[in-house]
Design an enzyme around this catalytic site. Structure first.
Site, PDB file in Angstrom:
ATOM      1  N   ASP A  50      -8.452  -5.522  -6.214  1.00 31.76           N
ATOM      2  CA  ASP A  50      -8.058  -4.277  -5.552  1.00 31.76           C
ATOM      3  C   ASP A  50      -8.423  -3.090  -6.432  1.00 31.76           C
ATOM      4  O   ASP A  50      -7.830  -2.881  -7.498  1.00 31.76           O
ATOM      5  CB  ASP A  50      -6.548  -4.310  -5.287  1.00 31.76           C
ATOM      6  CG  ASP A  50      -6.049  -3.106  -4.495  1.00 31.76           C
ATOM      7  OD1 ASP A  50      -6.842  -2.192  -4.211  1.00 31.76           O
ATOM      8  OD2 ASP A  50      -4.843  -3.084  -4.173  1.00 31.76           O
ATOM      9  N   ARG A  88     -12.283   6.089   9.360  1.00 25.10           N
ATOM     10  CA  ARG A  88     -11.818   4.711   9.246  1.00 25.10           C
ATOM     11  C   ARG A  88     -12.838   3.840   8.515  1.00 25.10           C
ATOM     12  O   ARG A  88     -12.468   2.918   7.773  1.00 25.10           O
ATOM     13  CB  ARG A  88     -11.550   4.142  10.639  1.00 25.10           C
ATOM     14  CG  ARG A  88     -10.966   2.737  10.634  1.00 25.10           C
ATOM     15  CD  ARG A  88      -9.634   2.695   9.898  1.00 25.10           C
ATOM     16  NE  ARG A  88      -8.925   1.438  10.148  1.00 25.10           N
ATOM     17  CZ  ARG A  88      -7.765   1.134   9.612  1.00 25.10           C
ATOM     18  NH1 ARG A  88      -7.177   1.993   8.806  1.00 25.10           N
ATOM     19  NH2 ARG A  88      -7.173  -0.001   9.889  1.00 25.10           N
ATOM     20  N   SER A 101       0.841  -1.189   0.000  1.00 24.11           N
ATOM     21  CA  SER A 101       0.000   0.000   0.000  1.00 24.11           C
ATOM     22  C   SER A 101       0.884   1.250   0.000  1.00 24.11           C
ATOM     23  O   SER A 101       1.821   1.331  -0.787  1.00 24.11           O
ATOM     24  CB  SER A 101      -0.954  -0.037   1.199  1.00 24.11           C
ATOM     25  OG  SER A 101      -1.943   0.969   1.106  1.00 24.11           O
ATOM     26  N   HIS A 108      -8.155  -4.578  -1.606  1.00 21.79           N
ATOM     27  CA  HIS A 108      -6.845  -4.063  -1.242  1.00 21.79           C
ATOM     28  C   HIS A 108      -6.247  -4.815  -0.053  1.00 21.79           C
ATOM     29  O   HIS A 108      -5.024  -4.946   0.057  1.00 21.79           O
ATOM     30  CB  HIS A 108      -6.963  -2.573  -0.921  1.00 21.79           C
ATOM     31  CG  HIS A 108      -5.649  -1.895  -0.693  1.00 21.79           C
ATOM     32  ND1 HIS A 108      -4.645  -1.865  -1.645  1.00 21.79           N
ATOM     33  CD2 HIS A 108      -5.161  -1.220   0.382  1.00 21.79           C
ATOM     34  CE1 HIS A 108      -3.613  -1.198  -1.175  1.00 21.79           C
ATOM     35  NE2 HIS A 108      -3.889  -0.801   0.054  1.00 21.79           N
ATOM     36  N   ASP A 109      -7.087  -5.291   0.841  1.00 25.69           N
ATOM     37  CA  ASP A 109      -6.612  -6.006   2.015  1.00 25.69           C
ATOM     38  C   ASP A 109      -5.951  -7.343   1.680  1.00 25.69           C
ATOM     39  O   ASP A 109      -5.411  -7.997   2.573  1.00 25.69           O
ATOM     40  CB  ASP A 109      -7.769  -6.264   2.988  1.00 25.69           C
ATOM     41  CG  ASP A 109      -7.950  -5.131   3.980  1.00 25.69           C
ATOM     42  OD1 ASP A 109      -7.066  -4.264   4.064  1.00 25.69           O
ATOM     43  OD2 ASP A 109      -8.989  -5.113   4.681  1.00 25.69           O
TER      44      ASP A 109
END
EC number: 2.3.1.31
Length: 403
Positions: free
Chosen positions: A320, A217, A148, A353-354
């Site tokens: 992603d 968040r 990232s 993305h994780d």
């Protein structure tokens, strides 16, 4: 077990790219394994990560992230093998996990710096890491690895210190954030700065803007998941009769409608994050990420990397949409045009993305082989070379905003 150290280094007066200085920059760091002169691997953490990349859980709130964030990748016998490599991970300036940042004590006032702390950039992170490695007696890196925005940090090493690193692995990263990412980060910051408790950033000693930080968040979590992973994880399911909407106030009509799993998940994640992270630090770190552009000061990304003569691995994930396969291929292309031996390894994944955090079985083999044997590693594949038509290289990425 390989040797593990945890410490804070005082690096003296440090001038940031913005032109402002702090009299004694401190970096919290951890090391794993033993240094033999040419086996150092620097691991760069993502946006809200810490120096605690591997090992046992830790206690504490903003003083230390509890979970080792890449324990599936870093450790004895793992992809970044601490029996073989000397691994260093440092919390970046501007964060709140032990390094100098808004929560640190201002030497003249004895109070937290708050928003008087200098603006930070990814370049500042890189320079601070170089100073830390000097303190540790590490003149040269076998590799720098990051995911990232940590991947941006890694490629900045190839730009700023091309003679100090042999291999660069950028995972789920990009040369710059795209407008969609910029927009979502801007909304997240507004969640914080419009929280009445933010008080212009001078909230220390009083109520903290935890609701604004939690909402920021929540936006981040949506960015990190893919459409398909959200469908699999939550669907449209109700959170159940026992679920309580107590994290955030609801409108009067809300009781008529189900409190869904996805809402409950976001509320929980936001609330927990508000307990462990600092709102000002979140503002600083997201701005550093948003501002990053590999080509800054050069005509192109390739020009910025022209002095790097090592090898590079770019890893992307098909699900992603935060840092897409196409963005990663642009980065790989810049390394190639700069003359670096490069592989772009694409992982088929629906995790979003994780994926770089939650799919060690798919990320680990190519990363381990790249560290051992470079782009010739047996598990390292360059998907671009498998497709004669480059226009068909990148699959369409899964977007939360597509139909």
């Amino acid at each position: 077990m390989p040797e593990h150290t945890r410490d804070t280094a005082s690096l003296g007066d440090f001038e940031f790219q913005c032109g402002e200085s702090v009299p004694d920059l401190e970096l919290a760091y951890e090391t794993y394994g033993e240094f033999d002169g040419d086996n150092a691997v620097l691991v760069c953490h993502a946006l809200t990560g810490s120096a605690h990349v591997a090992g046992a859980r830790r206690r504490g709130g903003t003083s230390g992230q509890a979970a080792a964030w890449w324990d599936d990748i870093v450790g004895p016998g793992k992809a970044i093998d601490t029996n073989e490599y000397y691994v260093v991970c440092a919390n970046v300036p501007g964060s709140c996990y032990g390094s100098s940042g808004p929560t640190s004590e201002h030497p003249e006032t004895g109070e937290p710096w708050g928003v008087e702390f200098p603006a930070v950039t990814v370049g500042d992170w890189t320079e601070a890491q170089r100073l830390l490695l000097d303190e540790l007696g590490v003149p040269h890196l076998h590799a720098v690895v990051g995911g990232s925005v940590g991947g941006m940090n890694a490629i900045e090493w190839a730009k700023r210190h091309p003679d100090h690193v042999d291999r660069v692995a950028a995972i789920a990263a990009a040369e710059r954030l795209d407008p969609q990412g910029l927009a979502l980060d801007a909304i997240a910051r507004r969640c914080i700065t419009t929280d009445p408790n933010w008080q212009g950033g001078e909230y220390y000693g009083g109520p903290e803007p935890t609701n604004g930080l939690a909402l920021a968040r929540q936006i981040g979590h949506v960015m990190y998941l893919s459409k398909s992973s959200m469908e699999d994880k939550f669907g449209r399911r109700s959170a159940g009769m026992d679920a309580v909407r107590d994290a955030f106030p609801s409108d009067p009509a809300a009781g008529f409608f189900p409190y869904r799993d996805v809402e409950s998940y976001l509320d929980y994640q936001g609330e927990k994050f508000g307990e462990r992270f600092d709102a000002n630090a979140y503002l600083y770190l997201t701005r550093a990420m948003d501002n990053y552009d590999l080509a800054s000061g050069y005509e192109s990304g390739a020009d910025a990397l022209a002095a790097f003569s090592g090898e590079s691995l770019v890893v992307s994930f098909t699900g992603d949409w935060h840092f897409t396969v196409e963005q990663n291929e642009e980065l790989a292309g810049s390394f190639r045009r700069a003359g670096a031996d490069t592989a772009h390894h694409v992982v088929e994944s629906g995790h979003g993305h994780d994926a770089f955090l939650v799919e060690p079985d798919r990320l680990g083999p190519p990363l381990a082989d790249f560290l051992d044997d470079g782009v010739d590693g047996r598990a390292v594949t360059d998907t671009r070379e498998e497709d004669e038509d480059e226009s068909e290289f990148a699959p369409v990425h899964t977007s939360l905003f597509s139909d």
